[in-house]
Design an enzyme around this catalytic site. Sequence first.
Site, PDB file in Angstrom:
ATOM      1  N   CYS A  80      17.859   3.941  -2.137  1.00  0.00           N
ATOM      2  CA  CYS A  80      17.731   2.438  -3.478  1.00  0.00           C
ATOM      3  C   CYS A  80      19.117   2.140  -4.284  1.00  0.00           C
ATOM      4  CB  CYS A  80      16.914   3.958  -4.562  1.00  0.00           C
ATOM      5  SG  CYS A  80      16.967   2.351  -5.947  1.00  0.00           S
ATOM      6  N   SER A 120      12.441   7.322 -11.417  1.00  0.00           N
ATOM      7  CA  SER A 120      13.911   6.917 -11.724  1.00  0.00           C
ATOM      8  C   SER A 120      15.018   6.293  -9.973  1.00  0.00           C
ATOM      9  CB  SER A 120      14.441   7.354 -12.437  1.00  0.00           C
ATOM     10  OG  SER A 120      15.122   8.868 -12.856  1.00  0.00           O
ATOM     11  N   CYS A 121      15.510   6.475 -10.251  1.00  0.00           N
ATOM     12  CA  CYS A 121      16.511   5.868  -8.916  1.00  0.00           C
ATOM     13  C   CYS A 121      17.510   6.520  -9.314  1.00  0.00           C
ATOM     14  CB  CYS A 121      17.386   4.414  -8.529  1.00  0.00           C
ATOM     15  SG  CYS A 121      17.949   3.923  -7.504  1.00  0.00           S
ATOM     16  N   GLY A 122      17.803   7.695  -8.395  1.00  0.00           N
ATOM     17  CA  GLY A 122      19.184   8.597  -8.926  1.00  0.00           C
ATOM     18  C   GLY A 122      19.067   9.788  -9.698  1.00  0.00           C
ATOM     19  N   VAL A 123      17.404  10.428  -9.099  1.00  0.00           N
ATOM     20  CA  VAL A 123      17.369  11.790 -10.052  1.00  0.00           C
ATOM     21  C   VAL A 123      18.363  12.846 -10.058  1.00  0.00           C
ATOM     22  CG1 VAL A 123      16.829  13.212  -7.634  1.00  0.00           C
ATOM     23  CG2 VAL A 123      15.187  13.469  -9.836  1.00  0.00           C
TER      24      VAL A 123
END
Length: 297
Positions: A80, A120-123
């Site tokens: 992502c 969300s991107c970057g959990v």
Amino acid sequence: MGRITQRRAVTRIVLGEDGIAQRRRADVLAVEEPLEIRVGGTPLAVTMRTPGHDVELAAGFLVSEGVISRGDEFRSAIHCGGPGTGGADGNTYNVLDVALAPGVAAPDPDIARAFYTTSSCGVCGKASIDAVETTSAYDVSTDAASVDVAVLAALPDTLREHQAVFEKTGGLHAAALFDAATGELLVVREDVGRHNAVDKVVGWAVLEERLPLRGTILQVSGRASFELVQKAAMAGIPILSAVSAPSSLAAELAEASGLTLAGFVRGRSLNVYSRPDRVRVEGERQTLLASGALRGS
């Protein structure tokens, strides 16, 4: 990829001939990061891993879940935020979107519902911990279990004595369940994967209708990862003991869940990373050293 180590305060307990000593000290943990796996843009699962070889990890996960069964069914994967994804905030390398080959059915929604996910991107680690706390049916923080430190220190030897297959192959992980009050061995399971060995122990408890596993200790033969702490908390196990190191996120989840996490349980010493009150250190010969300061070993 970010930090790979983290310093953390621990309670060090040493059983010596002249008495039992405790002190606060600094320990270095390996950092553990989550990977969110998406299929066709739809979140499927979050797994904790050491960054690297993420595409292989995702492909193996899809096989294990029955989504694909052949290599030609796996088309491609991209992180992502990488080229061509339209990500505006840069590549976090913690979200991987998989594209299946034409004609391959998307994962059953029931599979996705079985895992905690994030859109969300970057959990982050905090989100992962919150997800476990939200989905767990048992509150291990209220468990009144406790264990004598000498009993806890002896569990790895008992586990090893019952690793029948390991004695033949030398290549299996093991997990065992003990009664915290008596030290009685309840069950031992072996598997090439430490997560599988733990799953087998919990599965035994399911079939025996023993959930939640209050008043028990889960002893594992390797390190304590986030997933193992998660599995213990989900099964209602209040104490997890490992012969090797925990990761940073494992210690954070144990603390947040109220689970006692012990690591480096070997011979006559061990580290307690959370809820040390469950580890009984008794006797007139006990010595408390530098209780408020972090010191080297």
